[in-house]
Motif scaffolding. Sequence first.
Motif, PDB file in Angstrom:
ATOM      1  N   HIS A  51      -8.575   1.121  -3.298  1.00 27.99           N
ATOM      2  CA  HIS A  51      -8.464   0.914  -1.846  1.00 27.99           C
ATOM      3  C   HIS A  51      -8.909   2.171  -1.098  1.00 27.99           C
ATOM      4  O   HIS A  51      -9.223   2.120   0.079  1.00 27.99           O
ATOM      5  CB  HIS A  51      -7.009   0.629  -1.442  1.00 27.99           C
ATOM      6  N   HIS A  82       0.828  -1.213   0.000  1.00 29.03           N
ATOM      7  CA  HIS A  82       0.000   0.000   0.000  1.00 29.03           C
ATOM      8  C   HIS A  82       0.863   1.265   0.000  1.00 29.03           C
ATOM      9  O   HIS A  82       1.653   1.476   0.918  1.00 29.03           O
ATOM     10  CB  HIS A  82      -0.897   0.044   1.233  1.00 29.03           C
ATOM     11  N   CYS A 104      -4.451   5.419   1.337  1.00 29.90           N
ATOM     12  CA  CYS A 104      -3.748   4.563   0.381  1.00 29.90           C
ATOM     13  C   CYS A 104      -3.998   5.135  -1.002  1.00 29.90           C
ATOM     14  O   CYS A 104      -5.113   5.503  -1.341  1.00 29.90           O
ATOM     15  CB  CYS A 104      -4.272   3.134   0.461  1.00 29.90           C
ATOM     16  N   LEU A 113      -3.747   3.570  -3.846  1.00 32.97           N
ATOM     17  CA  LEU A 113      -4.369   2.665  -4.820  1.00 32.97           C
ATOM     18  C   LEU A 113      -5.839   3.086  -4.910  1.00 32.97           C
ATOM     19  O   LEU A 113      -6.559   3.088  -3.912  1.00 32.97           O
ATOM     20  CB  LEU A 113      -4.240   1.205  -4.383  1.00 32.97           C
ATOM     21  N   MET A 127      -9.617   2.711   2.845  1.00 34.75           N
ATOM     22  CA  MET A 127      -8.329   2.918   3.515  1.00 34.75           C
ATOM     23  C   MET A 127      -7.986   4.404   3.466  1.00 34.75           C
ATOM     24  O   MET A 127      -7.144   4.850   2.669  1.00 34.75           O
ATOM     25  CB  MET A 127      -7.256   2.062   2.830  1.00 34.75           C
TER      26      MET A 127
HETATM   27 CU   LIG Z   1      -3.969   0.041  -0.519  1.00 37.11          CU
END
Ligand SMILES: [Cu+2]
Length: 639
Positions: free
Chosen positions: A626, A572, A621, A623, A630
């Motif tokens: 995500h 991450h 995070c 991404l 997150m």
């Molecule tokens: Cu992530």
Amino acid sequence: MASKNTLSNIQKLVLEPQSSLSRRRFVMGAASAMMLASLPFTQSVLAASMRQGLTTLSGKLFDLSIDYQTVNFTGTDVRATVVNQSIPGPLLRWKEGETVTLRVKNNLDVFSSIHWHGIILPAKMDGVPGISFEGIAPGETFEYHFSVEQSGTYWYHSHSGFQEQTGMYGAIVIDPKDSDPVVYDREYVVMLSDWSDEEPESIYAKLKKQSDYYNFRERTLVDLFDDISDNGLVNTWNARAMWNKGRMSDRDISDVTGYTYTYLMNGNTPEKGWQGLFRKGERVRLRFINSAAMSIFDVRIPGLKMTVVASDGQNIQPVSVDEFRIGVAETFDVIVEPEVDNAYCIFAQSIDRTGFTYGSLTSDLALKPLIPPMDPVAVLAHRDMGMNMKGMDHGSMQMDMSGNDDKAMDMKGMDHSAMQMDMSGNGDKTMNMKGMDHGSMQMDMNKVSATGLGLAGYGSNNEIKHISSEFGPQVDMRAMSPRSGLTDPGIGLRDHQILYQRKVLTYADIRGLTPTRDKRQPSREIQLHLTGNMSRYMWSVNGIKFADAAPLELEFGERVRITLVNDTMMTHPMHLHGMWSELETGDPDFIPRKHTVIVQPGSSISYLVTADALGSWAYHCHLLFHMPGMFRRVQVNNA
Ligand SMILES: [Cu+2]
């Protein structure tokens, strides 16, 4: 697999830990000294450089528009969201010390935004809807206005919905107010990204329904029989049982893969390839930016050493490497010095080896570079689950050995886990971590502060605790003995020194070029666990998703340590807005400043933050898929 014929090499290294380590340190030190000597603070030469695909806008006033546009990367016409009619958007060139104004007109039929990634600015200019402003309504123009107090390589992107995936990103280069400590003759921005013809909403929905939808690298029956013939039935069975029990796949490296992604370099597909010219003998500065939505890349230029001179826009003490991993949203500047006329391949393969993108650095546009094959796909090992190697049975050790990663670790999997990593040639023992049997051995015990926090620059001394919110169906894994995320080159790179003699950059190699600004000790530590349930595609921090989480409160002016513990099997890239993340790489005097820090699976990493920016900030995070879970709001309050 080359596992057998490298055994002797590994054993040799294991037998000579001290000598190999000190030699490596010496070589690095000598190289750094030389680099510094040859880098007097003189004016850099900005040769007229050619940037294919990137339009440069410079000055103090910028008009940007956000539009829908039909693009075609794969043979199919698809609707994209773009800044100033291009993917990537224009390269913005600013100058440190100046004030810039950016008028951003949103021509989409939904809200949009632009976030200036890595730029230190007032909260209301940060461009994160719901945190720092409302967002830009359809048809509206928002005016960003702030003074530029830093230099280096950065980027911008939409922070609304999944617009970044459909093309909303661009590079920022800020020229220093004074002379540049990095001397170069020519420079290029190398922007890496991932494109899909699928709507991001559809990708996300598929992942929610079936988290391994894009993963075709699951082990097959043939693999099973290979394992049995290599390792025996019992050992194979034991290893498999462990993975099956956790309903996890040891090849689950990326959520979204080359199955749907086409990887781009400066907006060029691998079919087209990007080209940059050089003249032999020139020092060429390459400003790498990972502006992908979901893809982490491993970058190398066969035939050329890369001297890393900046990380996340901040100058660092030069490190010579053959390869580096660049997490989503990170930037690295490198210097290369091609000495012969040739076409060099700038090769960026995705972390899961499902695809790559490339460009050429060439002395002649007619030359085509040799594109290397991708490296073998890595297999996740117990260490990636944060498991201590001690006490594991032989079955599991066997399993790791059958993979193409982690061999150095497994050879000694019997006891000295911390030392093991170092043997792979990328480690640095002096700053080892918690939860490792031998980590403390290398630390000067006098340096442990009275508060029990551990001294600034050296990372956390606190115990890893899994709090109650981390238990429940929303979390399917907890790292019991997380490793250090500093010395690990990462999944799929750990054996590259041994197999290919490639020196891979690790975070432990990074030292700031200028002395640490805030030398205070942290007054407290916040331990955050990156959590998830892989099969349900749920992501969270401390087991709590963003929607249900209280903000993280910081007091204005305080010096705090944040320790991130990755309780998942994914890598991450964590990004804190508004303030620097000062990565504790073991040298308190030259702590490097980053805006995005990769947290490897089953590992932990610490950085210091000076809460010098009032207001509400995003912390998440990077991404894209995500991010909904997150994510935390960070609130910096007046004391
Ligand atoms: Cu992530």
